[in-house]
Design a protein around this motif. Structure first.
Motif, PDB file in Angstrom:
ATOM      1  N   LEU A 185      63.836  89.849  83.255  1.00 34.03           N
ATOM      2  CA  LEU A 185      63.095  89.087  82.722  1.00 34.03           C
ATOM      3  C   LEU A 185      63.548  88.301  81.508  1.00 34.03           C
ATOM      4  CD1 LEU A 185      60.635  87.828  84.361  1.00 34.03           C
ATOM      5  CD2 LEU A 185      59.212  89.032  82.720  1.00 34.03           C
ATOM      6  N   PHE A 216      65.217  84.745  80.896  1.00 34.39           N
ATOM      7  CA  PHE A 216      64.490  83.920  79.900  1.00 34.39           C
ATOM      8  C   PHE A 216      65.449  83.266  79.139  1.00 34.39           C
ATOM      9  CE2 PHE A 216      62.289  83.796  75.509  1.00 34.39           C
ATOM     10  CZ  PHE A 216      61.430  82.722  75.833  1.00 34.39           C
ATOM     11  N   LEU A 217      66.674  84.061  78.566  1.00 32.56           N
ATOM     12  CA  LEU A 217      67.764  83.506  77.606  1.00 32.56           C
ATOM     13  C   LEU A 217      68.699  82.813  78.399  1.00 32.56           C
ATOM     14  CD1 LEU A 217      67.830  86.829  75.454  1.00 32.56           C
ATOM     15  CD2 LEU A 217      66.993  84.601  74.860  1.00 32.56           C
ATOM     16  N   LEU A 218      68.967  83.094  79.593  1.00 27.77           N
ATOM     17  CA  LEU A 218      70.049  82.237  80.421  1.00 27.77           C
ATOM     18  C   LEU A 218      69.409  81.443  81.184  1.00 27.77           C
ATOM     19  CD1 LEU A 218      72.167  85.253  81.856  1.00 27.77           C
ATOM     20  CD2 LEU A 218      72.959  83.638  79.950  1.00 27.77           C
ATOM     21  N   LEU A 219      68.100  81.120  81.113  1.00 21.84           N
ATOM     22  CA  LEU A 219      67.477  79.864  81.831  1.00 21.84           C
ATOM     23  C   LEU A 219      67.596  79.976  83.364  1.00 21.84           C
ATOM     24  CD1 LEU A 219      67.590  76.883  79.570  1.00 21.84           C
ATOM     25  CD2 LEU A 219      65.682  78.238  79.833  1.00 21.84           C
ATOM     26  N   THR A 220      67.646  81.213  83.976  1.00 22.14           N
ATOM     27  CA  THR A 220      67.626  81.338  85.484  1.00 22.14           C
ATOM     28  C   THR A 220      66.517  82.021  85.897  1.00 22.14           C
ATOM     29  OG1 THR A 220      68.857  83.235  84.992  1.00 22.14           O
ATOM     30  CG2 THR A 220      70.289  81.287  85.369  1.00 22.14           C
ATOM     31  N   PRO A 221      65.299  81.525  85.790  1.00 23.88           N
ATOM     32  CA  PRO A 221      64.284  82.147  86.312  1.00 23.88           C
ATOM     33  C   PRO A 221      64.102  82.736  87.667  1.00 23.88           C
ATOM     34  CG  PRO A 221      63.577  79.976  85.575  1.00 23.88           C
ATOM     35  CD  PRO A 221      65.122  80.076  85.441  1.00 23.88           C
ATOM     36  N   GLY A 222      64.074  84.190  87.702  1.00 24.16           N
ATOM     37  CA  GLY A 222      63.780  84.970  88.878  1.00 24.16           C
ATOM     38  C   GLY A 222      65.303  85.485  89.444  1.00 24.16           C
ATOM     39  N   LEU A 223      66.338  84.902  89.104  1.00 21.64           N
ATOM     40  CA  LEU A 223      67.699  85.468  89.354  1.00 21.64           C
ATOM     41  C   LEU A 223      68.136  86.763  89.126  1.00 21.64           C
ATOM     42  CD1 LEU A 223      70.333  84.428  91.029  1.00 21.64           C
ATOM     43  CD2 LEU A 223      71.207  83.784  88.936  1.00 21.64           C
ATOM     44  N   THR A 248      66.217  88.883  87.414  1.00 19.38           N
ATOM     45  CA  THR A 248      64.999  89.558  87.374  1.00 19.38           C
ATOM     46  C   THR A 248      65.130  90.330  88.718  1.00 19.38           C
ATOM     47  OG1 THR A 248      63.947  88.172  86.032  1.00 19.38           O
ATOM     48  CG2 THR A 248      62.740  89.771  87.028  1.00 19.38           C
TER      49      THR A 248
END
Lengths: 177, 285
Positions: A62, A66-73, A75
């Motif tokens: 998460l 949050f830092l790479l702007l890839t929601p869910g990937l 995680t």
């Protein structure tokens, strides 16, 4: 929070920082990006139960998303490998090992390299399968997967040895010489 | 009941894992949720400050390159201006009285306000690229505004928060851009192909005569992009041996890999046009 967990949090910050601001922007031959952060799961105790392991994996993924702007990937990939960590580790354990040990080279020997490879393989399979999308090209995907896995593995092995050198205190026998 | 509780207790790690796995997959696979979380991710206080800091750092590192681009853009505009001035002078010298041009007040007033924004970060989900920029509602931005670079078209605004916005660039596979060939007028749709294929121009008229180096402009048949914005050039033409159909590959003017700054045009009348369009669509249902 005891010392080992404090050390783990500190190591996580360093690894995530390196992953986000250094290695994620490296694109070797415009083909592969190294994702070596699953190495963090190596620094959790052997006896850690699946529930805390999943929670740690989920949290790390998460933060990275949050830092790479890839929601869910990340995680998704990290949660899955954190869950299967215990099952993958089981064949390499024996009764003489302490539950507080971490599965790195100094404790597991060559098996730690194999365990690390299994973790990265599973992680990359999930990550690249999710990232492939609807227009994927098999050949390109395989090239990216192979190159990414190799690149990540080399980095992860280097990082494992480096982290062990840094965090291992000098033994008393060595100091007394 | 006790047996059930016992089973749940025994396999609780499986339930926890499944819940967290499903949650993260939903975050990734649900497109609306993805965009919302992207906006939340990209514009959250900690995240926005981190991205702002790193983008500033990169901006300083690339200052020389940016200056060179600006100088090139300045040179191009000055050359265009001088050429135009020279043409007018030559026309006047030949004794031709230039007709007074009556500008269409509607078309000239359609786009009036330019906002410059810095790209804070880019996100890539299964080839769907999104940019996060450091301007939002307080700067007058809204959804569906056209985003440009010094080179040409970049994309349009997808989501907007108070101080940031998510841009869907034309390199995103979901984006289709209505275009035309400069001086020829043939219209088509610009789409991004598979990985490594770049852009292709499709749905062109069978009568269209396309040559290498033809400039592609926006056609204006959209509520987002005005007519005549530069998009790219026809880079290669590949003819299929069996069907004799040609594929036109387009090289965009915008360098998406090294994009740092973008401009946003503010529309004036598109809301009215949109409402009219919606009314027409409703009346036909």
């Amino acid at each position: 929070m005891n010392n080992s967990w404090f050390g783990f949090v500190l190591l996580s910050i360093i690894v995530l920082f390196l992953q986000v601001w250094v290695f994620s922007s490296l694109d070797l031959f415009q083909l592969s990006t190294p994702y070596f952060y699953p190495i963090l799961l190596l620094f959790l105790p052997i006896s850690l139960k699946p529930t805390p392991s999943v929670l740690v994996g989920f949290s790390l993924g998460l933060v990275l998303d949050f830092l790479l702007l890839t929601p869910g990937l990340h995680t998704s990939a990290m949660t899955a490998i954190a869950f299967f960590r215990g099952y993958l580790l089981r064949p390499f354990l024996d009764v003489n090992m302490l539950g507080s040990w971490i599965p790195v080279y100094k404790n597991l020997g060559g098996a730690s390299l194999l365990f690390l490879f299994e973790l990265l393989l599973l992680h990359h399979l999930i990550l690249y399968a999710m990232d492939a999308g609807q227009y994927f090209d098999w050949l390109y995907l395989l090239q990216r997967f192979g190159a990414g896995l190799l690149y990540s593995y080399i980095l992860a092995v280097t990082a494992m040895f480096f982290a062990c050198i840094r965090i291992t205190p000098r033994s008393s026998s060595h100091a007394s010489k | 009941m006790e047996k059930l509780l016992g089973v749940i207790s025994e396999y609780k790690h499986w339930f926890i894992w499944l819940i967290l796995q499903i949650f993260s997959l939903c975050l990734f696979l649900n497109d609306g949720l993805y965009r919302q979380s992207l906006l939340l991710w990209g514009t959250g206080t900690v995240s926005a400050h981190t991205h702002e800091l790193s983008s500033r750092l990169y901006s300083y590192l690339n200052l020389r390159e940016e200056n060179e681009k600006l100088l090139a853009e300045y040179g191009r505009l000055e050359h265009t201006y001088l050429t135009l001035l020279q043409d007018i002078e030559e026309t006047k010298a030949q004794g031709v009285i230039l007709p007074e041009v009556y500008q269409d007040s509607i078309s000239s007033a359609r786009y009036e306000y330019v906002v410059t924004a810095r790209i804070l970060n880019r996100s890539n989900k299964t080839g769907d690229v999104y940019f996060i920029i450091n301007k939002g509602k307080v700067d007058g931005l809204d959804k569906d505004m056209p985003v440009l670079s010094s080179g040409g078209v970049v994309g349009s605004i997808l989501e907007v928060s108070e101080h940031s916005a998510v841009v869907m660039p034309i390199v995103n596979k979901k984006m289709e851009l209505s275009c035309m060939l400069k001086h020829k007028g043939y219209q088509g749709i610009l789409v991004v192909g598979k990985v490594g294929e770049g852009f292709t121009l499709r749905d062109l008229s069978s009568q269209a005569k396309v040559a290498l180096g033809d400039t592609i402009l926006t056609s204006g048949y959209s509520f987002i992009f005005p007519r005549g914005l530069q998009v790219g050039v026809v880079d290669s033409i590949v003819r299929d041996a069996q069907s004799a159909l040609e594929t036109y590959y387009v090289l965009p003017f915008t360098d998406f890999d090294n994009l740092r700054y973008v401009y946003i045009l503010r529309e004036v009348i598109s809301q009215d046009a949109r409402m009219l369009n919606d009314t027409l669509l409703l009346s036909h249902e």
